[in-house]
Scaffold this motif. Structure first.
Motif, PDB file in Angstrom:
ATOM      1  N   MET A   1      35.690  41.290  22.314  1.00 49.68           N
ATOM      2  CA  MET A   1      36.699  40.456  22.966  1.00 49.68           C
ATOM      3  C   MET A   1      36.302  40.125  24.399  1.00 49.68           C
ATOM      4  O   MET A   1      36.512  39.007  24.857  1.00 49.68           O
ATOM      5  CB  MET A   1      38.070  41.145  22.933  1.00 49.68           C
ATOM      6  CG  MET A   1      38.689  41.147  21.560  1.00 49.68           C
ATOM      7  SD  MET A   1      40.397  41.722  21.455  1.00 49.68           S
ATOM      8  CE  MET A   1      40.440  43.166  22.445  1.00 49.68           C
ATOM      9  N   VAL A   2      35.716  41.072  25.114  1.00 48.65           N
ATOM     10  CA  VAL A   2      35.279  40.809  26.490  1.00 48.65           C
ATOM     11  C   VAL A   2      34.250  39.688  26.491  1.00 48.65           C
ATOM     12  O   VAL A   2      34.329  38.746  27.286  1.00 48.65           O
ATOM     13  CB  VAL A   2      34.690  42.077  27.141  1.00 48.65           C
ATOM     14  CG1 VAL A   2      34.013  41.744  28.455  1.00 48.65           C
ATOM     15  CG2 VAL A   2      35.774  43.115  27.360  1.00 48.65           C
ATOM     16  N   TYR A   3      33.305  39.762  25.566  1.00 47.90           N
ATOM     17  CA  TYR A   3      32.253  38.744  25.517  1.00 47.90           C
ATOM     18  C   TYR A   3      32.744  37.429  24.927  1.00 47.90           C
ATOM     19  O   TYR A   3      32.163  36.384  25.194  1.00 47.90           O
ATOM     20  CB  TYR A   3      31.044  39.264  24.744  1.00 47.90           C
ATOM     21  CG  TYR A   3      30.170  40.135  25.592  1.00 47.90           C
ATOM     22  CD1 TYR A   3      29.213  39.575  26.411  1.00 47.90           C
ATOM     23  CD2 TYR A   3      30.333  41.511  25.605  1.00 47.90           C
ATOM     24  CE1 TYR A   3      28.417  40.365  27.220  1.00 47.90           C
ATOM     25  CE2 TYR A   3      29.549  42.310  26.409  1.00 47.90           C
ATOM     26  CZ  TYR A   3      28.592  41.729  27.211  1.00 47.90           C
ATOM     27  OH  TYR A   3      27.818  42.511  28.014  1.00 47.90           O
ATOM     28  N   SER A   4      33.799  37.448  24.144  1.00 48.23           N
ATOM     29  CA  SER A   4      34.292  36.189  23.596  1.00 48.23           C
ATOM     30  C   SER A   4      35.240  35.471  24.563  1.00 48.23           C
ATOM     31  O   SER A   4      35.263  34.249  24.597  1.00 48.23           O
ATOM     32  CB  SER A   4      34.994  36.421  22.249  1.00 48.23           C
ATOM     33  OG  SER A   4      36.155  37.209  22.422  1.00 48.23           O
ATOM     34  N   TRP A   5      36.005  36.207  25.371  1.00 52.67           N
ATOM     35  CA  TRP A   5      36.941  35.575  26.289  1.00 52.67           C
ATOM     36  C   TRP A   5      36.282  35.109  27.580  1.00 52.67           C
ATOM     37  O   TRP A   5      36.713  34.130  28.174  1.00 52.67           O
ATOM     38  CB  TRP A   5      38.095  36.512  26.632  1.00 52.67           C
ATOM     39  CG  TRP A   5      39.024  36.714  25.487  1.00 52.67           C
ATOM     40  CD1 TRP A   5      39.287  35.835  24.485  1.00 52.67           C
ATOM     41  CD2 TRP A   5      39.784  37.872  25.215  1.00 52.67           C
ATOM     42  NE1 TRP A   5      40.171  36.389  23.609  1.00 52.67           N
ATOM     43  CE2 TRP A   5      40.507  37.637  24.029  1.00 52.67           C
ATOM     44  CE3 TRP A   5      39.939  39.086  25.852  1.00 52.67           C
ATOM     45  CZ2 TRP A   5      41.366  38.567  23.473  1.00 52.67           C
ATOM     46  CZ3 TRP A   5      40.785  40.003  25.306  1.00 52.67           C
ATOM     47  CH2 TRP A   5      41.497  39.746  24.127  1.00 52.67           C
ATOM     48  N   SER A   6      35.299  35.820  28.030  1.00 54.48           N
ATOM     49  CA  SER A   6      34.603  35.402  29.255  1.00 54.48           C
ATOM     50  C   SER A   6      33.117  35.725  29.118  1.00 54.48           C
ATOM     51  O   SER A   6      32.627  36.661  29.751  1.00 54.48           O
ATOM     52  CB  SER A   6      35.212  36.069  30.477  1.00 54.48           C
ATOM     53  OG  SER A   6      35.317  37.447  30.291  1.00 54.48           O
TER      54      SER A   6
ATOM     55  N   GLU B   1      30.870  35.379  32.510  1.00 58.13           N
ATOM     56  CA  GLU B   1      31.130  36.446  33.471  1.00 58.13           C
ATOM     57  C   GLU B   1      30.625  37.799  32.961  1.00 58.13           C
ATOM     58  O   GLU B   1      30.061  38.585  33.720  1.00 58.13           O
ATOM     59  CB  GLU B   1      32.622  36.543  33.787  1.00 58.13           C
ATOM     60  CG  GLU B   1      33.187  35.367  34.547  1.00 58.13           C
ATOM     61  CD  GLU B   1      33.739  34.289  33.628  1.00 58.13           C
ATOM     62  OE1 GLU B   1      33.471  34.330  32.410  1.00 58.13           O
ATOM     63  OE2 GLU B   1      34.423  33.387  34.131  1.00 58.13           O
ATOM     64  N   ALA B   2      30.806  38.057  31.668  1.00 56.42           N
ATOM     65  CA  ALA B   2      30.334  39.325  31.107  1.00 56.42           C
ATOM     66  C   ALA B   2      28.811  39.406  31.152  1.00 56.42           C
ATOM     67  O   ALA B   2      28.247  40.461  31.460  1.00 56.42           O
ATOM     68  CB  ALA B   2      30.828  39.484  29.675  1.00 56.42           C
ATOM     69  N   ALA B   3      28.143  38.291  30.871  1.00 51.97           N
ATOM     70  CA  ALA B   3      26.675  38.280  30.943  1.00 51.97           C
ATOM     71  C   ALA B   3      26.199  38.459  32.388  1.00 51.97           C
ATOM     72  O   ALA B   3      25.240  39.198  32.641  1.00 51.97           O
ATOM     73  CB  ALA B   3      26.134  36.983  30.356  1.00 51.97           C
ATOM     74  N   ILE B   4      26.867  37.789  33.326  1.00 49.50           N
ATOM     75  CA  ILE B   4      26.510  37.948  34.747  1.00 49.50           C
ATOM     76  C   ILE B   4      26.701  39.399  35.182  1.00 49.50           C
ATOM     77  O   ILE B   4      25.873  39.952  35.909  1.00 49.50           O
ATOM     78  CB  ILE B   4      27.336  36.992  35.630  1.00 49.50           C
ATOM     79  CG1 ILE B   4      26.904  35.543  35.387  1.00 49.50           C
ATOM     80  CG2 ILE B   4      27.198  37.345  37.100  1.00 49.50           C
ATOM     81  CD1 ILE B   4      27.789  34.513  36.049  1.00 49.50           C
ATOM     82  N   LYS B   5      27.771  40.017  34.719  1.00 54.89           N
ATOM     83  CA  LYS B   5      28.040  41.423  35.050  1.00 54.89           C
ATOM     84  C   LYS B   5      26.896  42.312  34.563  1.00 54.89           C
ATOM     85  O   LYS B   5      26.411  43.177  35.300  1.00 54.89           O
ATOM     86  CB  LYS B   5      29.352  41.861  34.420  1.00 54.89           C
ATOM     87  CG  LYS B   5      29.672  43.323  34.563  1.00 54.89           C
ATOM     88  CD  LYS B   5      30.937  43.704  33.830  1.00 54.89           C
ATOM     89  CE  LYS B   5      30.806  43.681  32.353  1.00 54.89           C
ATOM     90  NZ  LYS B   5      30.211  44.845  31.718  1.00 54.89           N
ATOM     91  N   ASP B   6      26.431  42.083  33.352  1.00 48.32           N
ATOM     92  CA  ASP B   6      25.351  42.899  32.807  1.00 48.32           C
ATOM     93  C   ASP B   6      24.018  42.615  33.494  1.00 48.32           C
ATOM     94  O   ASP B   6      23.233  43.535  33.750  1.00 48.32           O
ATOM     95  CB  ASP B   6      25.229  42.678  31.302  1.00 48.32           C
ATOM     96  CG  ASP B   6      26.441  43.222  30.555  1.00 48.32           C
ATOM     97  OD1 ASP B   6      27.134  44.100  31.102  1.00 48.32           O
ATOM     98  OD2 ASP B   6      26.698  42.759  29.429  1.00 48.32           O
TER      99      ASP B   6
ATOM    100  N   VAL C   1      32.661  39.540  39.872  1.00 52.26           N
ATOM    101  CA  VAL C   1      32.667  39.161  38.462  1.00 52.26           C
ATOM    102  C   VAL C   1      33.449  40.173  37.638  1.00 52.26           C
ATOM    103  O   VAL C   1      34.206  39.805  36.733  1.00 52.26           O
ATOM    104  CB  VAL C   1      31.225  38.992  37.936  1.00 52.26           C
ATOM    105  CG1 VAL C   1      31.188  38.845  36.431  1.00 52.26           C
ATOM    106  CG2 VAL C   1      30.558  37.801  38.588  1.00 52.26           C
ATOM    107  N   ILE C   2      33.300  41.456  37.947  1.00 49.52           N
ATOM    108  CA  ILE C   2      34.065  42.488  37.238  1.00 49.52           C
ATOM    109  C   ILE C   2      35.557  42.274  37.456  1.00 49.52           C
ATOM    110  O   ILE C   2      36.355  42.403  36.528  1.00 49.52           O
ATOM    111  CB  ILE C   2      33.634  43.898  37.685  1.00 49.52           C
ATOM    112  CG1 ILE C   2      32.301  44.249  37.051  1.00 49.52           C
ATOM    113  CG2 ILE C   2      34.683  44.939  37.342  1.00 49.52           C
ATOM    114  CD1 ILE C   2      31.718  45.560  37.527  1.00 49.52           C
TER     115      ILE C   2
END
Length: 155
Positions: A24-29, A32-37, A105-106
């Motif tokens: 869900m984190v990766y599907s909703w944003s 931003e989730a990729a930038i965070k990683d 981003v987090i």
């Protein structure tokens, strides 16, 4: 014995829920989730490089302190020690910038995910009957989503 069976059953339920929450984190944003990683990886690389360069800086500075009779600032600017000092300073500035980007981003991901997850929890609780809400397993899952999935997955 009954307590262990309940923990096993709850554990079996938690793992799929955990993967669903990550999805869900990766599907909703996703951006931003990729930038965070990516920022997490960059921070790790910068810190590892800083450790190696810091060791070399110490070695070069020890050479200056043991071999020079008198410290000369103009001569210091031409040494490897000064170059490594500049490199360490640049890495620390980069580390601060990347950490700030990661924190921002987090916060964005957390706010977006937290709003949606609160809505889904409220929606789910309102759809079940009161007897199910009072069950310990259901309350543990709601607490798990709140305390683990939202906070630990994102941070």
């Amino acid at each position: 014995m009954k307590h262990e069976q309940t923990e096993d059953r709850v554990g079996k339920i938690k793992l799929p829920k955990l993967f669903k929450a990550i999805f869900m984190v990766y599907s909703w944003s996703p951006i931003e989730a990729a930038i965070k990683d990516v920022t997490f990886i960059l921070i790790t690389v910068i810190e590892m490089a800083s450790i190696g360069i810091g060791g070399r800086f110490i070695d070069e500075t020890v050479k200056i302190l043991t071999n020079w009779n008198q410290f000369d600032l103009q001569s210091f600017f031409q040494t490897e020690s000064f170059r490594l000092l500049l490199l360490l300073t640049g890495l620390q500035v980069a580390l601060i910038i990347v950490n700030n980007i990661k924190s921002y981003v987090i916060e964005v991901v957390y706010n977006k995910f937290y709003r949606v997850i609160q809505y889904k929890i409220t929606d789910k609780v309102s759809d079940v009957n009161l007897q199910e809400v009072e069950q310990n397993d259901f309350q543990q899952l709601v607490a798990f989503v709140q305390n683990y999935s939202v906070d630990n997955i994102i941070w």
